[in-house]
Motif scaffolding. Sequence first.
Motif, PDB file in Angstrom:
ATOM      1  N   LEU A  30       0.826  -1.204   0.000  1.00  0.00           N
ATOM      2  CA  LEU A  30       0.000   0.000   0.000  1.00  0.00           C
ATOM      3  C   LEU A  30       0.862   1.257   0.000  1.00  0.00           C
ATOM      4  N   VAL A  31       1.943   1.232   0.759  1.00  0.00           N
ATOM      5  CA  VAL A  31       2.851   2.378   0.787  1.00  0.00           C
ATOM      6  C   VAL A  31       3.502   2.561  -0.584  1.00  0.00           C
ATOM      7  N   ASP A  32       3.956   1.445  -1.174  1.00  0.00           N
ATOM      8  CA  ASP A  32       4.604   1.526  -2.481  1.00  0.00           C
ATOM      9  C   ASP A  32       3.657   2.037  -3.566  1.00  0.00           C
ATOM     10  N   GLN A  33       2.365   1.765  -3.388  1.00  0.00           N
ATOM     11  CA  GLN A  33       1.385   2.158  -4.400  1.00  0.00           C
ATOM     12  C   GLN A  33       0.733   3.508  -4.088  1.00  0.00           C
ATOM     13  N   GLY A  34       1.447   4.335  -3.360  1.00  0.00           N
ATOM     14  CA  GLY A  34       0.964   5.688  -3.143  1.00  0.00           C
ATOM     15  C   GLY A  34       0.207   5.876  -1.859  1.00  0.00           C
ATOM     16  N   ARG A  73     -17.699  -0.220   1.525  1.00  0.00           N
ATOM     17  CA  ARG A  73     -16.452  -0.588   0.877  1.00  0.00           C
ATOM     18  C   ARG A  73     -15.670  -1.460   1.829  1.00  0.00           C
ATOM     19  N   LEU A  74     -15.149  -2.572   1.322  1.00  0.00           N
ATOM     20  CA  LEU A  74     -14.254  -3.401   2.126  1.00  0.00           C
ATOM     21  C   LEU A  74     -12.910  -2.717   2.299  1.00  0.00           C
ATOM     22  N   PHE A  75     -12.439  -2.062   1.258  1.00  0.00           N
ATOM     23  CA  PHE A  75     -11.105  -1.466   1.236  1.00  0.00           C
ATOM     24  C   PHE A  75     -11.240   0.051   1.118  1.00  0.00           C
ATOM     25  N   ARG A  76     -10.530   0.771   1.975  1.00  0.00           N
ATOM     26  CA  ARG A  76     -10.706   2.209   2.078  1.00  0.00           C
ATOM     27  C   ARG A  76      -9.592   3.006   1.404  1.00  0.00           C
ATOM     28  N   THR A  77      -8.421   2.426   1.225  1.00  0.00           N
ATOM     29  CA  THR A  77      -7.374   3.142   0.515  1.00  0.00           C
ATOM     30  C   THR A  77      -7.691   3.128  -0.980  1.00  0.00           C
ATOM     31  N   PRO A  78      -7.259   4.139  -1.716  1.00  0.00           N
ATOM     32  CA  PRO A  78      -7.523   4.138  -3.167  1.00  0.00           C
ATOM     33  C   PRO A  78      -6.982   2.892  -3.863  1.00  0.00           C
ATOM     34  N   TYR A  79      -5.772   2.482  -3.512  1.00  0.00           N
ATOM     35  CA  TYR A  79      -5.203   1.298  -4.153  1.00  0.00           C
ATOM     36  C   TYR A  79      -5.986   0.044  -3.780  1.00  0.00           C
ATOM     37  N   GLY A  80      -6.294  -0.125  -2.498  1.00  0.00           N
ATOM     38  CA  GLY A  80      -7.042  -1.302  -2.080  1.00  0.00           C
ATOM     39  C   GLY A  80      -8.389  -1.386  -2.758  1.00  0.00           C
ATOM     40  N   ALA A  81      -9.080  -0.254  -2.847  1.00  0.00           N
ATOM     41  CA  ALA A  81     -10.394  -0.246  -3.490  1.00  0.00           C
ATOM     42  C   ALA A  81     -10.295  -0.629  -4.956  1.00  0.00           C
ATOM     43  N   ALA A  82      -9.267  -0.139  -5.635  1.00  0.00           N
ATOM     44  CA  ALA A  82      -9.127  -0.409  -7.067  1.00  0.00           C
ATOM     45  C   ALA A  82      -8.634  -1.822  -7.345  1.00  0.00           C
ATOM     46  N   ALA A  83      -7.707  -2.303  -6.527  1.00  0.00           N
ATOM     47  CA  ALA A  83      -7.039  -3.575  -6.828  1.00  0.00           C
ATOM     48  C   ALA A  83      -7.705  -4.784  -6.182  1.00  0.00           C
ATOM     49  N   ALA A 122     -12.978   5.199  10.386  1.00  0.00           N
ATOM     50  CA  ALA A 122     -13.692   6.426  10.037  1.00  0.00           C
ATOM     51  C   ALA A 122     -13.040   7.071   8.815  1.00  0.00           C
ATOM     52  N   PRO A 123     -13.808   7.827   8.038  1.00  0.00           N
ATOM     53  CA  PRO A 123     -13.220   8.540   6.899  1.00  0.00           C
ATOM     54  C   PRO A 123     -12.066   9.434   7.357  1.00  0.00           C
ATOM     55  N   GLY A 124     -10.973   9.341   6.621  1.00  0.00           N
ATOM     56  CA  GLY A 124      -9.806  10.146   6.950  1.00  0.00           C
ATOM     57  C   GLY A 124      -8.860   9.522   7.956  1.00  0.00           C
ATOM     58  N   ASP A 125      -9.194   8.340   8.459  1.00  0.00           N
ATOM     59  CA  ASP A 125      -8.321   7.639   9.406  1.00  0.00           C
ATOM     60  C   ASP A 125      -7.271   6.878   8.598  1.00  0.00           C
ATOM     61  N   LEU A 126      -6.204   7.575   8.230  1.00  0.00           N
ATOM     62  CA  LEU A 126      -5.217   6.989   7.321  1.00  0.00           C
ATOM     63  C   LEU A 126      -4.555   5.761   7.923  1.00  0.00           C
ATOM     64  N   ASN A 127      -4.212   5.826   9.210  1.00  0.00           N
ATOM     65  CA  ASN A 127      -3.600   4.664   9.849  1.00  0.00           C
ATOM     66  C   ASN A 127      -4.561   3.482   9.835  1.00  0.00           C
ATOM     67  N   GLY A 128      -5.800   3.727  10.223  1.00  0.00           N
ATOM     68  CA  GLY A 128      -6.784   2.653  10.273  1.00  0.00           C
ATOM     69  C   GLY A 128      -7.082   2.080   8.904  1.00  0.00           C
ATOM     70  N   GLU A 129      -7.182   2.927   7.898  1.00  0.00           N
ATOM     71  CA  GLU A 129      -7.442   2.441   6.549  1.00  0.00           C
ATOM     72  C   GLU A 129      -6.330   1.516   6.066  1.00  0.00           C
ATOM     73  N   THR A 130      -5.103   1.898   6.340  1.00  0.00           N
ATOM     74  CA  THR A 130      -3.970   1.079   5.881  1.00  0.00           C
ATOM     75  C   THR A 130      -3.940  -0.261   6.573  1.00  0.00           C
ATOM     76  N   LEU A 131      -4.079  -0.276   7.902  1.00  0.00           N
ATOM     77  CA  LEU A 131      -4.043  -1.547   8.622  1.00  0.00           C
ATOM     78  C   LEU A 131      -5.208  -2.439   8.222  1.00  0.00           C
ATOM     79  N   CYS A 132      -6.411  -1.892   8.176  1.00  0.00           N
ATOM     80  CA  CYS A 132      -7.573  -2.722   7.867  1.00  0.00           C
ATOM     81  C   CYS A 132      -7.502  -3.272   6.447  1.00  0.00           C
ATOM     82  N   ASP A 133      -7.073  -2.460   5.494  1.00  0.00           N
ATOM     83  CA  ASP A 133      -6.932  -2.967   4.132  1.00  0.00           C
ATOM     84  C   ASP A 133      -5.905  -4.090   4.070  1.00  0.00           C
TER      85      ASP A 133
END
Length: 223
Positions: free
Chosen positions: A65-69, A193-203, A134-145
């Motif tokens: 996820l980090v590598d993909q932006g 949405r199961l995946f909250r990061t842009p990359y997770g949602a797309a991939a 929650a929306p905007g929880d960058l740490n939480g989005e990354t871990l959960c994805d």
Amino acid sequence: MTAEDPTHPDLLQRWNATLLAARAGREGPDPAPYGHNLLARWAEPQRAYHTVDHLRAVLDRVDELVDQGGEGGELELVRLAAWFHDAVYRPDRSENEERSAALAEKALTEAGLTGHEVREVARLVRLTVTHDPAPGDLNGETLCDADLAILATDPDTYRGYAEAVRTEYAFVPDEAFREGRAAVLRQLLSLPRLFRTPYGAAAWEERARENLERELRELTGAS
């Protein structure tokens, strides 16, 4: 890591580097004993899915996820939360996440992290109960994805994951397991949405839903 090398030196190295980076040059105890303790927990015999392999996969998906932006956040704290998120795991108990968070609070305080850092890691561990940041929880989005990425694997890998989960719950009768597992799948499918990061949602989103829906059909006998 092969069965002949149960100490997982690559993971221990990753743990040491993560804890030292999170400490940001502050003094503290040797990270290695904490890493050994965690790896021993992840290797406990009651685990079939929540194993060292799952830990490694979550860490790898965080890196992906980090590598993909990746959109920022406190990535070393996310990685520490990955280490702790299933550190306490008993399939017959419901408080695993809470006990894992409490372990993180104790260990990371001893290891020299600040109060904010400890609280954030514990919060992230507790968030894996629902995987609903929650929306905007960058740490939480990354871990959960990263934790849910197994849902988006190819059908054979997903089937192996589902079988490993069933093995962990071997003490549960078939009908009760089907009902409980179906409830978990429906809860996940009900998320917008199961995946909250842009990359997770797309991939990962589309394939994950296909896998979940297939398993749910198989469990319930739906056509």
